[in-house]
Design an enzyme around this catalytic site. Sequence first.
Site, mmCIF file in Angstrom:
data_model
loop_
_atom_site.group_PDB
_atom_site.id
_atom_site.type_symbol
_atom_site.label_atom_id
_atom_site.label_comp_id
_atom_site.label_asym_id
_atom_site.label_seq_id
_atom_site.Cartn_x
_atom_site.Cartn_y
_atom_site.Cartn_z
ATOM 1 N N HIS A 411 0.847 -1.194 0.000
ATOM 2 C CA HIS A 411 0.000 0.000 0.000
ATOM 3 C C HIS A 411 0.881 1.242 0.000
ATOM 4 O O HIS A 411 1.292 1.706 1.059
ATOM 5 C CB HIS A 411 -0.885 0.048 1.255
ATOM 6 C CG HIS A 411 -1.958 -0.985 1.281
ATOM 7 N ND1 HIS A 411 -2.639 -1.297 2.437
ATOM 8 C CD2 HIS A 411 -2.488 -1.764 0.308
ATOM 9 C CE1 HIS A 411 -3.546 -2.240 2.171
ATOM 10 N NE2 HIS A 411 -3.471 -2.548 0.881
ATOM 11 N N GLU A 505 18.043 0.353 -0.158
ATOM 12 C CA GLU A 505 17.674 0.852 -1.492
ATOM 13 C C GLU A 505 18.581 1.993 -1.935
ATOM 14 O O GLU A 505 18.735 2.237 -3.133
ATOM 15 C CB GLU A 505 16.206 1.287 -1.508
ATOM 16 C CG GLU A 505 15.910 2.521 -0.673
ATOM 17 C CD GLU A 505 14.417 2.794 -0.505
ATOM 18 O OE1 GLU A 505 13.640 1.832 -0.518
ATOM 19 O OE2 GLU A 505 14.045 3.955 -0.353
HETATM 20 C C1 NOJ Z 1 9.790 4.168 -0.875
HETATM 21 C C2 NOJ Z 1 10.029 2.903 -0.140
HETATM 22 O O1 NOJ Z 1 11.052 3.057 0.797
HETATM 23 C C3 NOJ Z 1 10.339 1.822 -1.147
HETATM 24 O O2 NOJ Z 1 10.692 0.622 -0.481
HETATM 25 C C4 NOJ Z 1 9.160 1.644 -2.061
HETATM 26 O O3 NOJ Z 1 9.500 0.702 -3.034
HETATM 27 C C5 NOJ Z 1 8.796 2.960 -2.747
HETATM 28 N N1 NOJ Z 1 8.659 3.999 -1.792
HETATM 29 C C6 NOJ Z 1 7.496 2.864 -3.516
HETATM 30 O O4 NOJ Z 1 6.428 2.683 -2.652
HETATM 31 CA CA CA Z 2 11.698 5.185 1.931
#
Ligand code: NOJ
Ligand code: CA
Length: 700
Positions: A411, A505
């Site tokens: 979500h 990330e």
């Molecule tokens: C930022 C979140 O940290 C990441 O994990 C996610 O894939 C993206 N937003 C998209 O919702």
């Molecule tokens: Ca984030």
Amino acid sequence: MKKGILSAILIATASGAMAAEQSSPSGALRLTVDVDGNGQPVYSLSYKGKPLVAQSRLGLTADEMDFTGGFRITGCETGSVDQTWTPVWGEYAEVRDKYNELSVSLSGGVPERHMTLRFRVFDDGLGFRYELPLQDNANYLTLRDESTEFSFTADHTMWCIPGDYDTDEYLWAETTFSGLPGALAGYGRHSEAQRTGGNTIQTPMLLKSADPVYVNVHEAALVGYPAMLLDVDPERNKMKAHLVPDRLGVSAYLQLPFNTPWRTLIVSDDARDILASQLVLNLNEPCRIEDTSWIRPMKFVGVWWEMFTGRQKTWAYSDDYRAKPGVTDYSALPSNGRHPANTENVKRYIDFASAHGINGVLVEGWNEGWEDWCSYRKNRQFLFDKAYPDFDVELLRDYAAEKGVKLIMHHETAANAVDYERQLDRAFTFMKENNYDAVKTGYVGAIIPRSEHHTSQWMVDHANYVIDKAAEYRIMVDSHEAPRPTGICRTYPNWLAQESARGGEFESMGGNPPSHTCILPFTRLKGGPMDYTPGLFETRLSTYGEGKTGQAMTTLARQLALYLTMPSPMQMACDLPQNYERFPDAFKFIEDVPVDWKDTRYLEAEPARYITVARQDKNSDDWYLGAITDETPRTAVVTLDFLPKGEKYEVTIYEDAPDADWKDNPQSYRIRMLKADSRTRLRLNLASGGGAAVKIAKKS
Ligand code: NOJ
Ligand code: CA
């Protein structure tokens, strides 16, 4: 609780006034509480006979009433508690909660005001909070300021991130009180965040004195109140609470009676104790969920990293940014062909998870609403019960069930929290109907439509509301961009993980230096587990596709160690199945490593430098060990004396090969096996940016 008597802890001060005292069960920490010449409450703290926190002010300021002066101490109570409780999941099967308490009642002023300060002094630190009873002259307060100070005695080393009302996705500055202004000057403003001016930082933060004594400053049980930042006075080694306001400048709207969150100091002269401390959890309320059998720690893979690396893949189904969720007929739109949340690709992830004993598959980009968001981030509306035409909800539900894998819902709210609350019942019902029992939530962007901040009172309430609702539906949550954790996962153990820091990330967005994961366990993790997303095997980002160059700042072996040093009951294996298939011997460790623990021993630790930890599996007699270093290569030397004497173990070591380093040779690892018992001493090779992971399996 055993209660003490008032006279036992009231002592005469030099001024003739009466101060209250309390010490930790071991006597190492000694607390003094008093009122100063203006009738303002003050406290100080010593550690092993030396001043740690010099006299520091306390108080609250509201439009309706002032709680900062004119007080006298009208009563004191002491008590001691020594109990253990059983967490649903975590680093320990049992947690000891042992402290001495002091509550100080204050009254005074015209009209008369009343306030109680409650302190809990543990062997590993201090927690205190304000308790405002219902009073004759005010039932509601419009809170503007909290005066809480933490006044230290010297220019200590400090690890912190900038005070931002909306994001904590920063690298850590290593500085001192006096060096802070320069250290924060280099930080760019987050694109969509509101950053405070001056020398404001966030909690949790860490201090280290010359002795050394280590102090983590944070808060526990953030409920009905905004998050606390800290204004640093670089010349006086002092920090003062800075409550995140709303856009009107109000910190909190309170209805009395009200207890604030706990302000916490974790204190030790041994850095390992800071990592082991359960103080923040101890200051939270016991579990509120009666039947917790449905809360199950898990590992998962996800349709996720594909969208970060190479930048060719998108969350959106089409490239038509005018597409509106619920309005547009998506089946009439052409797919952009770069949408990995499609049935065939998700099946591939399910197959992989099933073949390797991974419990879950997260799918991002499955639902309507991403088109405009992906290109302009203006349309902040998603539907949480409407899949894109190429994502077959029912087919995948049945396929996953057949393969014994759980799909994990995503979500992304794009910070439209109000709209999310409106859809919540429908969204959770849709999840249960389709066999989902875990969700990853997200709040990217500025909070709309009321322009609150990510960590202001309204959003703290929102996050707690979502977790409570999720518990009602028996749903586990991993939240991103939510207020940083303060141990509420004890009360709501369905809150398995949060991001609330700069995660893995960022290896695709500038990189995380190896020191980053050596400081997070001392800071961010004291509030609760992090969804850091370890498991990056293909660290040469250029291999993922066009437009991406560079090298993630990690060796492959280090990524295995992160499963121990960044513990989380909801732990991702972030890389693509095809990358894991190239290194099946190393992936075996991810298959084996548990995510829930019976016992934990921090063996070596120094903030931002290195961490070595051993943990015992909750469900077997096996132990696992992880060691990481910063950019300095290191040999971790550990004796397995935590193993029961006389028992025999089979040890498998995954470590950096002698020629490994994060920059030039990140995938050079070696696996060796040996027999061991409690007398065995291991020497583990950690390259620059490297690590080692060890499985210690009991011989049957
Ligand atoms: C930022 C979140 O940290 C990441 O994990 C996610 O894939 C993206 N937003 C998209 O919702
Ligand atoms: Ca984030």
